[in-house]
Motif scaffolding. Structure first.
Motif, PDB file in Angstrom:
ATOM      1  N   LEU A 162       0.819  -1.213   0.000  1.00 35.53           N
ATOM      2  CA  LEU A 162       0.000   0.000   0.000  1.00 35.53           C
ATOM      3  C   LEU A 162       0.855   1.265   0.000  1.00 35.53           C
ATOM      4  N   VAL A 163       1.785   1.337   0.936  1.00 38.79           N
ATOM      5  CA  VAL A 163       2.514   2.585   1.172  1.00 38.79           C
ATOM      6  C   VAL A 163       3.730   2.730   0.266  1.00 38.79           C
ATOM      7  N   VAL A 164       4.479   1.649   0.096  1.00 35.87           N
ATOM      8  CA  VAL A 164       5.739   1.734  -0.640  1.00 35.87           C
ATOM      9  C   VAL A 164       5.531   1.541  -2.144  1.00 35.87           C
ATOM     10  N   ARG A 189      -4.424  -2.787  -5.332  1.00 35.41           N
ATOM     11  CA  ARG A 189      -5.174  -4.021  -5.554  1.00 35.41           C
ATOM     12  C   ARG A 189      -4.497  -5.200  -4.839  1.00 35.41           C
ATOM     13  N   ALA A 190      -3.193  -5.283  -4.963  1.00 37.43           N
ATOM     14  CA  ALA A 190      -2.469  -6.362  -4.303  1.00 37.43           C
ATOM     15  C   ALA A 190      -2.557  -6.232  -2.783  1.00 37.43           C
ATOM     16  N   ALA A 191      -2.537  -5.002  -2.282  1.00 37.69           N
ATOM     17  CA  ALA A 191      -2.664  -4.776  -0.837  1.00 37.69           C
ATOM     18  C   ALA A 191      -4.013  -5.275  -0.336  1.00 37.69           C
ATOM     19  N   VAL A 197      -8.001  -1.474   8.391  1.00 34.22           N
ATOM     20  CA  VAL A 197      -7.469  -0.138   8.154  1.00 34.22           C
ATOM     21  C   VAL A 197      -6.731  -0.088   6.815  1.00 34.22           C
ATOM     22  N   VAL A 198      -5.887  -1.089   6.580  1.00 36.79           N
ATOM     23  CA  VAL A 198      -5.148  -1.134   5.316  1.00 36.79           C
ATOM     24  C   VAL A 198      -6.108  -1.346   4.147  1.00 36.79           C
ATOM     25  N   GLY A 199      -7.082  -2.242   4.332  1.00 35.01           N
ATOM     26  CA  GLY A 199      -8.045  -2.514   3.270  1.00 35.01           C
ATOM     27  C   GLY A 199      -8.882  -1.301   2.913  1.00 35.01           C
ATOM     28  N   ILE A 200      -9.285  -0.530   3.911  1.00 31.23           N
ATOM     29  CA  ILE A 200     -10.068   0.688   3.661  1.00 31.23           C
ATOM     30  C   ILE A 200      -9.259   1.677   2.834  1.00 31.23           C
ATOM     31  N   ALA A 244      -6.789   0.991   0.820  1.00 32.09           N
ATOM     32  CA  ALA A 244      -6.597   0.459  -0.534  1.00 32.09           C
ATOM     33  C   ALA A 244      -7.844   0.671  -1.387  1.00 32.09           C
ATOM     34  N   LEU A 245      -9.016   0.398  -0.828  1.00 29.18           N
ATOM     35  CA  LEU A 245     -10.254   0.599  -1.573  1.00 29.18           C
ATOM     36  C   LEU A 245     -10.448   2.066  -1.953  1.00 29.18           C
ATOM     37  N   ALA A 246     -10.172   2.947  -1.014  1.00 34.79           N
ATOM     38  CA  ALA A 246     -10.345   4.373  -1.287  1.00 34.79           C
ATOM     39  C   ALA A 246      -9.381   4.842  -2.360  1.00 34.79           C
ATOM     40  N   GLU A 247      -8.155   4.349  -2.328  1.00 39.10           N
ATOM     41  CA  GLU A 247      -7.172   4.750  -3.325  1.00 39.10           C
ATOM     42  C   GLU A 247      -7.560   4.275  -4.728  1.00 39.10           C
TER      43      GLU A 247
END
Length: 256
Positions: A45-47, A52-54, A87-90, A92-95
């Motif tokens: 997600l960050v790096v 999608r993969a996240a 938190v990570v999934g949210i 990723a979806l928003a991005e």
């Protein structure tokens, strides 16, 4: 959502940085496979900005946490990892501009709104209100706040205030806002008075807008009948012109 950097992080970074709640994500001493996948998802997600993969990694971790072999792990550890995965999934979806799927995505894992972690619910409210769709979380947050098991949580007061400011008042749900403020111990006396004053002001504005709308409608209704005689005369005039033209054409035909 990667294609437009100006909007890709708007629902999240516009809040003051990458999407986060009031507390940092922690995942210490969780089951090793879940922790590994959580770290992998966060890295994607960050790096790598591979949203999608996240998201897929988070979903894979969730499936692993549901496996029978992890039942011996401490419940608090598992709950914290699940929250962190959300938190990570949210994010990723928003991005990916799939923010409308966020609520249904988290509920597929927690089944009912009352079981949502405060951190996850806070992020949902912030996201949907940022995207000007606070109505999407109205029922979910209301159900969470009404559950007695949640009312003793330290995050309850902050979520009640967030629901009031980001959902109820923008939607004009003034009666519900008033009930929440009066019936909840989460609001201090001074805060309660300030909110009630804001509700009173909003209610007066609603009445003025409603009154103005009724007056405009009345004027339209009054103006409408007065235009009927003119329309009738206009129709008669058109009929007369058509009749005169037909007669004139007939005379010209006879003369020829």
């Amino acid at each position: 959502m990667r294609s437009d950097p100006s909007t890709s992080a708007a629902p999240l970074r516009g809040l003051g940085g990458p999407l986060r709640s009031s507390e940092p994500v922690r995942a210490a001493r969780a089951p090793a496979p879940a922790v590994d996948l959580l770290e992998e998802a966060a890295d994607l997600l960050v790096v790598h900005l591979d949203f999608r993969a996240a998201l897929q990694t988070c979903e894979r971790a969730w499936r692993g946490l549901a496996a029978p072999g992890l039942a011996e792990e401490p419940a608090s550890t598992s709950l914290e990892v699940k929250c962190s995965l959300c938190v990570v999934g949210i994010q990723a979806l928003a991005e990916m501009d799939r923010w409308r799927e966020v609520l249904s995505w988290v509920l597929q894992y927690y089944q009912v709104p009352e079981k949502l972690p405060p951190k996850v619910l806070e992020l949902c409210v912030l996201l949907y209100s940022k995207m000007q769709e606070p109505g999407a979380v109205l029922d979910v947050v209301s159900a969470w706040l009404q559950d007695p098991a949640n009312q003793d949580l330290p995050e309850y007061g902050a979520l009640a205030e967030l629901h009031l400011q980001r959902v109820l008042l923008p939607l004009g749900r003034l009666s519900e806002a008033e009930e929440l403020v009066v019936g909840s111990a989460a609001f201090g006396e001074e805060q309660r008075l300030d909110v009630l004053q804001a509700i009173h002001t909003a209610r007066q504005q609603q009445k003025q807008e409603h009154s103005g709308s009724e007056e405009a409608q009345k004027l339209n209704q009054e103006a409408s009948p007065s235009s009927l005689p003119f329309l009738c005369k206009l129709a008669q005039l058109f009929r007369w012109i058509r009749k005169a033209m037909s007669s004139r054409l007939y005379q010209l035909h006879v003369q020829d």
